[in-house]
Design a protein around this motif. Structure first.
Motif, PDB file in Angstrom:
ATOM      1  N   SER A  73      -4.302  -1.592   2.729  1.00  0.00           N
ATOM      2  CA  SER A  73      -3.594  -2.075   3.875  1.00  0.00           C
ATOM      3  C   SER A  73      -3.113  -3.569   3.626  1.00  0.00           C
ATOM      4  O   SER A  73      -3.670  -4.249   2.986  1.00  0.00           O
ATOM      5  N   VAL A  74      -2.078  -4.077   4.429  1.00  0.00           N
ATOM      6  CA  VAL A  74      -1.361  -5.183   4.330  1.00  0.00           C
ATOM      7  C   VAL A  74      -1.584  -5.791   5.809  1.00  0.00           C
ATOM      8  O   VAL A  74      -1.029  -5.100   6.711  1.00  0.00           O
ATOM      9  N   LEU A  75      -2.238  -6.738   6.063  1.00  0.00           N
ATOM     10  CA  LEU A  75      -2.351  -7.539   7.367  1.00  0.00           C
ATOM     11  C   LEU A  75      -1.509  -8.521   7.227  1.00  0.00           C
ATOM     12  O   LEU A  75      -1.565  -9.598   6.429  1.00  0.00           O
ATOM     13  N   ASP A  76      -0.168  -8.655   7.828  1.00  0.00           N
ATOM     14  CA  ASP A  76       0.942  -9.340   7.773  1.00  0.00           C
ATOM     15  C   ASP A  76       0.768 -10.500   8.672  1.00  0.00           C
ATOM     16  O   ASP A  76      -0.072 -10.741   9.290  1.00  0.00           O
ATOM     17  N   VAL A  77       1.671 -11.426   8.477  1.00  0.00           N
ATOM     18  CA  VAL A  77       1.725 -12.895   9.016  1.00  0.00           C
ATOM     19  C   VAL A  77       1.751 -12.693  10.406  1.00  0.00           C
ATOM     20  O   VAL A  77       1.556 -13.684  11.186  1.00  0.00           O
ATOM     21  N   TYR A 114       0.005  -2.721   8.122  1.00  0.00           N
ATOM     22  CA  TYR A 114       0.505  -1.448   7.535  1.00  0.00           C
ATOM     23  C   TYR A 114      -0.406  -0.892   6.576  1.00  0.00           C
ATOM     24  O   TYR A 114      -0.838  -1.407   5.565  1.00  0.00           O
ATOM     25  N   HIS A 115      -0.470   0.405   6.778  1.00  0.00           N
ATOM     26  CA  HIS A 115      -1.352   1.118   5.796  1.00  0.00           C
ATOM     27  C   HIS A 115      -0.474   1.634   4.511  1.00  0.00           C
ATOM     28  O   HIS A 115       0.153   2.700   4.757  1.00  0.00           O
ATOM     29  N   LEU A 116      -1.018   1.291   3.604  1.00  0.00           N
ATOM     30  CA  LEU A 116      -0.173   1.770   2.395  1.00  0.00           C
ATOM     31  C   LEU A 116      -0.804   3.036   1.630  1.00  0.00           C
ATOM     32  O   LEU A 116      -0.362   3.530   1.116  1.00  0.00           O
ATOM     33  N   LEU A 117      -2.313   3.053   1.881  1.00  0.00           N
ATOM     34  CA  LEU A 117      -2.900   4.112   1.361  1.00  0.00           C
ATOM     35  C   LEU A 117      -4.286   4.400   1.847  1.00  0.00           C
ATOM     36  O   LEU A 117      -4.947   3.344   2.238  1.00  0.00           O
ATOM     37  N   PRO A 118      -4.590   5.720   2.573  1.00  0.00           N
ATOM     38  CA  PRO A 118      -3.640   6.780   2.697  1.00  0.00           C
ATOM     39  C   PRO A 118      -2.459   6.765   3.796  1.00  0.00           C
ATOM     40  O   PRO A 118      -2.604   5.782   4.737  1.00  0.00           O
ATOM     41  N   HIS A 119      -1.711   7.648   3.853  1.00  0.00           N
ATOM     42  CA  HIS A 119      -0.635   7.657   4.758  1.00  0.00           C
ATOM     43  C   HIS A 119      -0.264   9.272   4.944  1.00  0.00           C
ATOM     44  O   HIS A 119      -0.519   9.991   4.123  1.00  0.00           O
ATOM     45  N   ARG A 120       0.532   9.531   6.076  1.00  0.00           N
ATOM     46  CA  ARG A 120       0.914  10.824   6.152  1.00  0.00           C
ATOM     47  C   ARG A 120       1.871  11.662   4.824  1.00  0.00           C
ATOM     48  O   ARG A 120       1.378  12.778   4.612  1.00  0.00           O
ATOM     49  N   PRO A 140      -3.571   1.847 -12.874  1.00  0.00           N
ATOM     50  CA  PRO A 140      -2.741   1.216 -11.876  1.00  0.00           C
ATOM     51  C   PRO A 140      -2.349   2.324 -10.710  1.00  0.00           C
ATOM     52  O   PRO A 140      -1.808   3.570 -10.864  1.00  0.00           O
ATOM     53  N   VAL A 141      -2.311   2.011  -9.503  1.00  0.00           N
ATOM     54  CA  VAL A 141      -1.770   2.911  -8.465  1.00  0.00           C
ATOM     55  C   VAL A 141      -0.934   2.031  -7.617  1.00  0.00           C
ATOM     56  O   VAL A 141      -1.256   1.052  -6.873  1.00  0.00           O
ATOM     57  N   ARG A 142       0.367   2.518  -7.462  1.00  0.00           N
ATOM     58  CA  ARG A 142       1.446   1.770  -6.836  1.00  0.00           C
ATOM     59  C   ARG A 142       1.252   2.350  -5.334  1.00  0.00           C
ATOM     60  O   ARG A 142       1.402   3.486  -4.917  1.00  0.00           O
ATOM     61  N   VAL A 143       1.348   1.254  -4.647  1.00  0.00           N
ATOM     62  CA  VAL A 143       1.437   1.463  -3.001  1.00  0.00           C
ATOM     63  C   VAL A 143       2.500   0.692  -2.378  1.00  0.00           C
ATOM     64  O   VAL A 143       2.713   0.890  -1.183  1.00  0.00           O
ATOM     65  N   ALA A 144       3.412  -0.046  -3.047  1.00  0.00           N
ATOM     66  CA  ALA A 144       4.459  -0.766  -2.531  1.00  0.00           C
ATOM     67  C   ALA A 144       5.565  -0.665  -3.746  1.00  0.00           C
ATOM     68  O   ALA A 144       5.365  -1.112  -4.824  1.00  0.00           O
ATOM     69  N   TYR A 145       6.988  -0.256  -3.564  1.00  0.00           N
ATOM     70  CA  TYR A 145       7.915   0.390  -4.435  1.00  0.00           C
ATOM     71  C   TYR A 145       8.940  -0.422  -4.617  1.00  0.00           C
ATOM     72  O   TYR A 145       9.305  -1.279  -3.696  1.00  0.00           O
ATOM     73  N   PRO A 146       9.495  -0.274  -5.512  1.00  0.00           N
ATOM     74  CA  PRO A 146      11.060  -1.109  -5.847  1.00  0.00           C
ATOM     75  C   PRO A 146      11.802  -0.552  -4.851  1.00  0.00           C
ATOM     76  O   PRO A 146      11.764   0.901  -4.800  1.00  0.00           O
ATOM     77  N   LEU A 147      13.205  -1.117  -4.409  1.00  0.00           N
ATOM     78  CA  LEU A 147      13.881  -0.325  -3.672  1.00  0.00           C
ATOM     79  C   LEU A 147      14.571   0.564  -4.232  1.00  0.00           C
ATOM     80  O   LEU A 147      14.960   1.642  -3.359  1.00  0.00           O
ATOM     81  N   ASP A 148      15.028   0.776  -5.758  1.00  0.00           N
ATOM     82  CA  ASP A 148      15.692   1.624  -6.171  1.00  0.00           C
ATOM     83  C   ASP A 148      15.055   2.768  -6.646  1.00  0.00           C
ATOM     84  O   ASP A 148      15.584   3.790  -7.400  1.00  0.00           O
ATOM     85  N   ASP A 149      13.654   2.774  -6.611  1.00  0.00           N
ATOM     86  CA  ASP A 149      12.896   4.020  -7.162  1.00  0.00           C
ATOM     87  C   ASP A 149      12.669   5.218  -6.001  1.00  0.00           C
ATOM     88  O   ASP A 149      12.742   4.945  -4.820  1.00  0.00           O
ATOM     89  N   SER A 150      12.663   6.355  -6.476  1.00  0.00           N
ATOM     90  CA  SER A 150      12.120   7.346  -5.399  1.00  0.00           C
ATOM     91  C   SER A 150      10.596   7.052  -5.279  1.00  0.00           C
ATOM     92  O   SER A 150       9.992   6.824  -5.976  1.00  0.00           O
TER      93      SER A 150
END
Length: 730
Positions: A616-620, A625-631, A650-660
């Motif tokens: 999860s990301v605890l933001d400013v 925001y829960h990155l894993l798990p999610h629906r 490695p497990v990706r949880v936040a992605y590049p803008l142009d990636d699927s």
């Protein structure tokens, strides 16, 4: 903070009035101690000033506490808010007031010179607060760096504290020190030495402390009362002070109150104008009023101190004072070829011979009390009554040599003829202690202190309590302290400052504690740089010269609130790696600028194959925001995430803008609407953390509370918790 002692009125953990839990002792004074406490109902921090037990039944001191309580009527952000007095079942009197978190100007003074711009800001802020007090005819009388605190370290949020000897100048109002000297010699206005005080005295003291903090050292007040009197006739040296601060201080600290700004309103007007008002030259500032021929030729007879006071007109504060009369009498000065100053307190007895062959007569007080102390974390001090100018001068000189201060009043009382010499003998004997306090009431003495040298205790035990000098009797209690520092003492300080999760010691000092040369290493997070500076200061005081190394991360207040709710769990070696999705370049430091695209990978360590991974990301802004798990990715088991791979995965949880990316996953760029620090929270658990999927975003505090409850109700479900800070900047 100051180390608590078994004999203190309150101990950390005590609850007063079923409401206020004591957290720490902030400082000791001659007549009272101050504690930090927290309301069990609202969570609000307060400061509690408790009258020492030996003064709790003295009506004079109760009057002072009541007078201080009444200052709650002054409503201004630059004046500490008072609440009300209470009495414990044991008879102790305490006063509630706001807790101001930040460094005092006395600490800033020790750190070195302050910038002129900061001091002008402080003068404006404090001046506005004193203007409100003066309009209610309240004069502080004890302005000095130690009773001005910068809330959160901000000069624009300076707060005046400790109105304990403030004087109500309305007709008929009195304090136990009446018109006598009150205040610290270094900052007191000249007229205070002769018992005359009005709003212009506070103006002088404020100007003197501004100069002290600009120089990084207090003014030289003189080593004895005679020197004090002489120096107070002289202008303060403002050479090298830049304009407009120089002219401001010159006008505030003119020795003659008639030549100063006449009200805080005038001070504020000068600051607002940027010093555009033409400053007075030295000739104007120090020129005496015209004298009549008669005054030059014939000096008036010396008058008793009390009579001189009775002739001083009352002045409504923050309004122009009445014009001085020309002639032989002006502000307490009698011109007769040689000036004679009738003063209360510090130097009165130096002129005692002028009052007749039998010497001066001092007011009778009961109890005749004196407290002299050299505490561990505060400057030495002497306050109370003394019977003659010799002991007064000797005590003041000793406090000055030790870097402390004295507030001593000449008085008569039921004491032995050799009282002064006897007290000085005891002080000489106990000066070898590491810290000590001598409290005298009449001929009764109570000495407390500590030392690391058992031979010192043996030597004192051989003399005391069976062989007190002269007519003194009493008790002595000296504790033997260790050369080794107990880690629990460090933990006590860390708990007091833990405003952003737990603070911990990261080195093992061994079973006997920290040796004299061992460093103290501390790790954790705090909510502000000011809190970090305060903690460093307190640890350095506690550790007696040991090297204090702090690995402290400064987080924003929203994250710090969350830290206090997160469950306690050890680190598990789950790494968080950052990459810029636009350039593909790694960001090892975890800092991203506006327009960049943070990509986040969590690295599962080799050898970890079981359990579940939650990210999860605890933001400013205070959201999570829960990155894993999610629906779109509900299966967060380690086996599924490994997908048959061995080693570190490695497990990706936040992605590049142009990636699927999987449905429900996030990709984002940094914008300038919410910059600051966010926390990546990686939890390895034995089972899914929650029976139902959490929403994609929710309140950070709500999530942290739910997480803590889950951990408490499912013992051992959380194996580890790793974190990493992601910082966004312009």
């Amino acid at each position: 903070m100051t180390e608590p002692r078994p004999g203190d009125a309150f101990q950390p953990g005590d609850v007063l009035n079923n409401t206020y839990r004591i957290e720490a002792l902030l400082g000791r004074g001659g007549t009272s101690d101050v504690y930090r406490a927290r309301s069990e109902i609202s969570g609000r921090l307060v400061a509690i000033k408790v009258l020492k037990a030996e003064f709790a039944s003295n009506e004079d001191y109760l009057v002072l506490m009541t007078r201080e309580e009444e200052i709650r009527e002054i409503r201004h952000d630059a004046i500490v808010r008072y609440s009300e007095n209470h009495r414990t079942s044991e008879g102790l009197i305490y006063l509630l007031m706001d807790y101001i978190d930040g460094p005092g100007l006395d600490r800033k003074l020790k750190e070195g010179p302050m910038a002129a711009e900061e001091l002008l800001t402080i003068c404006k802020r404090v001046g506005e607060g004193l203007q409100a007090a003066h309009k209610r005819s309240i004069v502080h009388r004890d302005l000095s760096p130690d009773n001005i605190i910068l809330r959160d370290g901000d000069p624009a949020q300076a707060v005046v504290i400790d109105f304990g000897i403030a004087k109500d100048t309305n007709p008929g109002a009195e304090t136990i020190v009446g018109n006598e000297f009150a205040g610290k010699y270094a900052y007191a206005a000249p007229e205070q030495l002769s018992g005359n005080t009005d709003a212009r005295s506070d103006i002088y003291s404020l100007g003197a402390l501004l100069l002290a903090n600009f120089r990084g050292k207090p003014p030289d007040a003189g080593a004895n009362p005679m020197e004090v009197v002489q120096k107070k006739k002289e202008r303060l040296d403002t050479s090298g002070v830049p304009e407009p601060l120089k002219s401001l201080i010159d006008r505030m600290t003119a020795p003659d109150p008639e030549d100063r700004f006449q009200s805080m309103t005038d001070v504020l007007a000068f600051i607002e104008s940027g010093g555009a008002e033409e400053p007075l030259d030295d000739a104007t500032v120090i020129a005496p009023p015209p004298k009549t021929e008669k005054a030059e030729a014939t000096p008036p007879p010396p008058a008793p101190v009390a009579a001189a006071k009775s002739e001083k007109p009352k002045v409504q504060r923050d309004t122009p004072p009445p014009a001085k009369k020309s002639g032989g009498m002006s502000g307490g000065l009698i011109a007769a070829g040689v000036a004679v100053l009738a003063i209360g307190g510090g130097a009165a007895a130096y002129f005692g011979g002028l009052l007749g062959p039998s010497g001066p007569t001092y007011p009778v007080v009961s109890p005749f009390s004196l407290v002299v102390a050299d505490p561990e974390n505060l400057p030495p001090s002497a306050s109370g009554y003394v019977p003659d100018p010799e002991i007064q001068s000797a005590l003041a000189a000793r406090m000055t040599e030790m870097g402390g201060n004295a507030n001593l009043t000449l008085a008569s009382g039921d004491i032995a003829p050799s009282w002064g010499a006897d007290v000085m003998t005891v002080l000489d004997d106990i000066a070898v202690l590491d810290d000590w306090q001598l409290a005298v009431t009449g001929n009764q003495v109570e000495v407390t202190g500590s030392t690391t040298d058992s031979a010192v205790i043996s030597a004192l035990s051989a003399k005391y309590p069976g062989n007190w000098p002269g007519g003194l009797t009493g008790t002595i209690d000296v504790a033997l302290t260790s050369l080794f520092l107990n880690p629990a003492d460090v933990d006590n300080v860390l708990v007091q400052y833990a405003d952003c999760g737990a603070l911990s010691q990261i080195n093992d000092p061994g079973p006997v504690g920290y040796g004299p040369d061992d460093p103290v290493l501390v790790k954790g997070a705090l909510a502000s740089n000011a809190a970090r500076e305060d903690l460093q200061f307190q640890l350095e005081d506690l550790t007696d010269g040991r090297n204090v190394v702090m690995d402290i991360e400064i987080l924003n207040p929203a994250l710090c609130v969350v830290e206090n709710y997160l469950p306690k769990a050890s680190e598990g070696g789950m790494e968080v790696a950052f990459t810029d999705g636009i350039t593909g370049q790694p960001h090892a430091e975890g800092t991203f600028s506006v327009g960049e695209n943070p990509v986040i990978d969590v690295i599962i360590p080799a050898g970890v194959f079981t359990g579940f991974l939650s990210v999860s990301v605890l933001d400013v802004s205070g959201n999570v925001y829960h990155l894993l798990p999610h629906r779109g990715r509900p299966d967060n088991s380690i086996l599924t995430l490994r997908d048959g791979k061995d080693g570190a995965v490695p497990v990706r949880v936040a992605y590049p803008l142009d990636d699927s990316r999987p449905e429900g996953s996030i990709a984002f760029t940094v914008d300038d609407t919410s910059l600051g620090k966010s926390k990546i929270l990686v939890i390895h658990s034995d089972a899914p953390l929650f029976r139902q999927m959490r929403p994609g975003t929710e309140s950070s505090v709500g999530y942290a509370e739910a997480l803590r409850d889950r951990a408490e109700n499912s013992d051992g479900i959380i194996r580890s918790m790793d974190t990493r800070i992601l910082e966004t900047t312009q």
